[in-house]
Write a protein that holds these residues in place. Structure first.
Motif: not given
Length: 378
Positions: A16, A18-21
């Protein structure tokens, strides 16, 4: 080590997003690897010169087919641990137990410390400057004068010639035991940018000095994103010192226009030096400098609209021909004496009135330019 390709683990499913780099680190370094074979046409393009600026000699070599080697040395330049049996690679050398791409344990427990790399060919400009020892300073220890000078020149070229900074790059080559600055086009095969730098070296060096003159506000012992820092050179931020480049360029260019104060006295009070002429005089090469001062003293000729103007065609874009000074509204272009017949014809066919320095009497040239002004200030 030049990898032939890369592969993920066999059967590994995508993760996935995800929401962070994801963690990133800038670990690539470019080195100069000499020149490839030149064909007969590229041999004609190759230019080697001894350029004198401010009484100082700079050895220059422009050539296509320069070999640039891009190396990835891993985090903190410690190299990558690579398995010579299955090709597994990681930043960490201990422990080195690992699986091959099919998910099975690899019997090789010994890592080869290596840097991954690839090579590309591009246009290259080599610059060998006189090795002037700048007076010792309190911040000189641990700093690199040549790397600082390199980035000052790249930024100056971008400012003066309108080249996108991402289109040019450079490195310092010590292969001969002496520092040589290597400038190259980022585009594989070359894009003509470093060729323009070669043709306008004096103006570029003046632009480099402006970059490090201190207007950005940072201290001499460091740099900032307003002068020389960028994402691309973040590995060298700690060794860059703006003051080193400023001192060197100040020395290099110091005797070029040492008679400025005397020339200012020759300008009549009612014909004060305008801001536009000040900026133009900062950019002009020595061949045009005296001519420009005579224009200033004439008082009826405005500063040129552009210095180092590349001729552009609607059909073909940039044509590779350049004028030293141009006035758009009068369609006047002043060319160097070295301008080829093709360059002169290209400007004429594009509707420009051309004047060639040193091929016309200076008084005649000024008279012609003044006549085009209608006797009034342009």
């Amino acid at each position: 080590m030049y990898p032939s390709g890369f592969s993920t683990m066999y059967g590994e499913k995508p993760k996935n997003v995800g929401e962070t780099r994801p963690e990133r680190y800038y670990s690539t370094k470019i080195q100069f690897g000499g020149f490839g074979h030149l064909d007969v046409f590229e041999e004609v393009e190759r230019k080697e010169d001894l350029v004198t600026i401010g009484g100082n000699e700079i050895h220059t070599l422009y050539s296509p087919q320069g070999k640039l080697v891009v190396l990835n040395r891993g985090k903190n330049n410690t190299g990558l641990a690579v398995c010579s049996l299955c090709g597994f690679a990681t930043d960490y050398t201990k422990p080195f137990s690992h699986k091959n791409k099919f998910g099975k344990d690899c019997p090789n427990g010994f890592a080869t410390n290596a840097a991954l790399g690839h090579m590309f060919l591009s246009d290259v400009l080599k610059l060998r400057f006189p090795n002037k020892v700048i007076d010792a300073t309190s911040y000189e220890d641990g700093k690199d004068k040549w790397s600082t000078l390199l980035y000052a020149i790249l930024e100056g070229a971008s400012d003066v010639l309108g080249i996108s900074r991402s289109d040019i790059n450079g490195c310092v080559d010590w292969s001969d035991g002496y520092p040589v600055l290597i400038l190259f086009d980022e585009a594989s095969g070359g894009a003509g940018h470093v060729k323009r730098i070669h043709q306008n070296l004096e103006s570029v060096l003046k632009g480099a000095f402006k970059r490090v003159d201190g207007h950005c506000g940072c201290g001499k012992e460091t740099t900032c994103y307003g002068c020389l820092r960028s994402y691309g050179n973040q590995m060298e931020h700690d060794v860059l010192a703006r003051g080193l480049a400023k001192s060197y360029l100040e020395w290099l260019l110091s005797s070029q226009h040492s008679d400025v104060s005397q020339k200012l006295k020759e300008v009549p009070e009612e014909k004060k030096l305008t801001k536009e002429w000040e900026e133009t005089l900062d950019l002009l090469t020595s061949d045009f400098y005296d001519l420009a001062w005579d224009m200033v003293k004439e008082g009826t000729i405005n500063a040129p609209d552009e210095v180092g103007y590349p001729l552009v065609s609607e059909e073909t874009g940039v044509m590779g021909y350049e004028a030293e000074m141009i006035w758009h509204d009068k369609k006047v272009a002043v060319l160097t004496q070295e301008a080829t017949p093709e360059c002169r014809n290209a400007f004429k066919e594009s509707g420009w009135n051309i004047f060639v320095v040193n091929e016309m009497d200076k008084d005649h040239l000024l008279k012609e330019l003044k006549a085009r002004s209608g006797g009034k200030k342009w």
